[in-house]
Enzyme design. Structure first.
Site, PDB file in Angstrom:
ATOM      1  N   CYS A 142      40.356  50.702  27.472  1.00 50.90           N
ATOM      2  CA  CYS A 142      41.253  50.885  28.615  1.00 50.90           C
ATOM      3  C   CYS A 142      41.994  49.588  28.903  1.00 50.90           C
ATOM      4  O   CYS A 142      41.452  48.691  29.549  1.00 50.90           O
ATOM      5  CB  CYS A 142      40.451  51.323  29.847  1.00 50.90           C
ATOM      6  SG  CYS A 142      41.435  51.417  31.348  1.00 50.90           S
ATOM      7  N   CYS A 145      42.642  48.652  32.481  1.00 51.14           N
ATOM      8  CA  CYS A 145      41.506  47.993  33.145  1.00 51.14           C
ATOM      9  C   CYS A 145      41.296  46.563  32.648  1.00 51.14           C
ATOM     10  O   CYS A 145      40.965  45.680  33.427  1.00 51.14           O
ATOM     11  CB  CYS A 145      40.197  48.747  32.873  1.00 51.14           C
ATOM     12  SG  CYS A 145      40.306  50.521  32.776  1.00 51.14           S
ATOM     13  N   ASP A 146      41.438  46.340  31.352  1.00 52.29           N
ATOM     14  CA  ASP A 146      40.920  45.105  30.758  1.00 52.29           C
ATOM     15  C   ASP A 146      41.972  44.124  30.239  1.00 52.29           C
ATOM     16  O   ASP A 146      41.612  43.034  29.776  1.00 52.29           O
ATOM     17  CB  ASP A 146      39.970  45.453  29.584  1.00 52.29           C
ATOM     18  CG  ASP A 146      38.688  46.120  30.078  1.00 52.29           C
ATOM     19  OD1 ASP A 146      38.435  46.042  31.289  1.00 52.29           O
ATOM     20  OD2 ASP A 146      37.986  46.718  29.259  1.00 52.29           O
TER      21      ASP A 146
END
Ligand code: NDP
Length: 333
Positions: A142, A145-146
Site C-alpha cells: 500500500c 500508506c507507506d
C-alpha cells in the site's frame, strides 16, 4: 438447539469492529468472530496518517486494537476463532460453524437471526522467493500508506493496473526513483492513468518485465527481474510495492451468497441478483446480500475505494441495516 443470537459478525477489520460498536450500542449483543489473526490488513501497515481525527497519525495495529476495545466496551463478544462453514439457507436461523477438534462433530455451531460478513480482502501477491519473508521490510502492498518511508529511495511497483499507477504516483512524492514493472507489453490501467505515469519524469516503465526474486537479508536490497527473452537482471532496490490486485475473502460463501465475476459479495446496493426494491436507499437494506438477513460490508464488497474509513462507514451501515431488519421496522432514515 444452540442459543439463537440476534447478530453474528464475521471479520475483524474496520468494517467488522465498527459494525460491532454500532450493533452493541443498539443492544443486539453481537458475537464477532475475529479469526485467528484479528485486525485485518491494517495490522500489516505502520503509520496511518489519513484516519480522520488522528492528526499525528496512528499505527495501524494500534488503531485496530482501539477499535476492538471500543467494540468490546459496548458489549460485543469477540472470539478469536476462524469460521469454517456457514449455512444461510434458513431465513430464520443463520448457521455459523467454527472448527473445534475437541468436539465429536469437529466444529461448534452458532445460530443467529442476522449475520454481517466483513471478511475483507487480501492483496494478491506474486509468490516469488523473498516476497513473503521481506513483507513489511521493503516489500509493501500500500503506497498510499507507506510511500513516505521511501524518501530518496529506489522503489519498484509491480503491476500495470490503476492501483499500480496510483502507487507509483504516490511514491514520486518521496522516492528518488520509481520503476513500474509490467509483465506484458501493455498496461491495464485506464488511458488517463497510463498517460499520467508516462508523463511523470520520475517514473520509469519497464514492459515485458517480470519480477523473479526479492533479495536482502534484513530488508530489501535487490530484485531479480527477467524479460521476454528470459534474460535476468539484478537491480538495486529499497522498496517493492506489489499492486497486482486484491482477492476478496469469500470462498466461505460460495453457493450461499451471490458473488460478482471477481468474487466480491454483491449487496442490494451494488446489484445482487435477488429481487431488489427500486428505491433501495429509502425502503430496502442497501447492505443486504442475496440472503435475507445476511449483510456485508468493507473490502469483501468494495473493490474500488478499499480505505479503512470507507470500510468502517460500511460497517456502520450494515449494523444499522441489521438493526432495522431485526426490529422489523420499515426503513426510513
Ligand atoms: P487490475 O486487475 O486492474 O490490474 C492488475 C495488474 O497487475 C495488471 O497489470 C496485471 O497484469 C498485473 N498482474 C497480475 N498478476 C500479476 C503477476 N503475478 N505478476 C505481475 N503482474 C501481475 O487491479 P487493480 O488493483 O489495479 O485495480 C482493481 C480495480 O480497481 C480495477 O477495476 C481498477 O480500475 C480499480 N481501481 C481504480 C482506481 C481509480 O479509479 N482511481 C484506483 C485503483 C483501482 P496483466 O494486465 O498482464 O494481467
Amino acid at each position: 438447539m444452540s442459543e439463537v443470537r440476534e447478530l453474528i459478525i464475521i471479520g475483524s477489520g474496520p468494517a467488522g469492529y465498527t459494525a460491532g460498536v454500532y450493533a452493541a450500542r443498539a443492544q443486539l449483543q453481537p458475537l464477532l468472530f475475529a479469526g485467528e489473526q484479528s485486525g485485518g490488513q491494517l495490522m500489516n501497515t505502520t503509520l496511518v496518517e489519513n484516519w480522520p481525527g488522528s492528526k499525528d497519525g496512528i499505527m495501524g495495529p494500534d488503531l485496530m486494537m482501539d477499535m476492538r476495545a471500543q467494540a468490546e466496551k459496548f458489549g460485543t463478544q469477540i472470539l478469536d476463532r476462524h469460521v469454517t462453514r456457514v449455512d444461510f439457507s434458513s431465513e430464520e436461523f443463520k448457521k455459523v460453524y467454527v472448527g473445534d477438534p475437541s468436539t465429536s462433530s469437529g466444529h461448534v455451531e452458532y445460530l443467529a437471526k442476522a449475520v454481517i460478513v466483513a471478511t475483507g480482502a487480501k492483496s494478491r501477491m506474486t509468490g516469488v522467493p523473498g516476497e513473503d519473508r521481506l513483507l513489511g521490510r521493503g516489500v509493501a502492498v500500500c503506497a498510499v500508506c507507506d510511500a513516505a518511508f521511501y524518501r530518496d529511495k529506489k522503489t519498484f511497483v509491480i503491476g500495470g493496473g490503476d492501483a499500480a499507477v496510483e502507487d507509483a504516483m504516490a511514491l514520486t512524492k518521496f522516492a528518488s526513483s520509481v520503476t513500474m514493472l509490467i509483465r506484458s507489453d501493455k498496461m491495464r490501467a485506464s488511458k488517463i492513468m497510463q498517460e499520467r505515469a508516462e508523463n511523470e519524469p520520475k517514473i520509469t516503465i519497464m514492459y515485458n518485465t517480470q519480477i523473479k526474486e526479492v533479495l536482502g537479508d534484513q530488508k530489501v536490497e535487490k530484485i531479480v527481474v527477467t524479460n521476454e527473452n528470459n534474460e535476468d537482471q539484478e537491480l538495486l532496490a529499497d522498496g517493492v510495492f506489489v499492486a497486482i490486485g486484491h482477492v476478496p475473502v469469500t470462498s466461505l460463501f460460495n453457493g450461499q451468497l451471490d458473488l460478482d465475476e471477481k468474487g466480491y459479495l454483491m449487496t442490494h446496493l451494488n446489484g445482487t441478483k435477488s429481487e431488489v426494491a427500486e428505491d433501495v436507499w429509502l425502503k430496502g437494506y442497501p447492505t443486504m446480500t442475496s440472503a435475507t438477513g445476511v449483510f456485508a460490508a468493507g473490502d469483501v464488497v468494495d473493490f474500488r475505494y478499499r480505505q479503512a474509513i470507507t470500510s468502517a462507514g460500511m460497517g456502520c451501515m450494515a449494523a444499522l441495516d441489521a438493526e432495522k431488519y431485526l426490529t422489523g421496522h420499515s426503513v426510513s432514515y
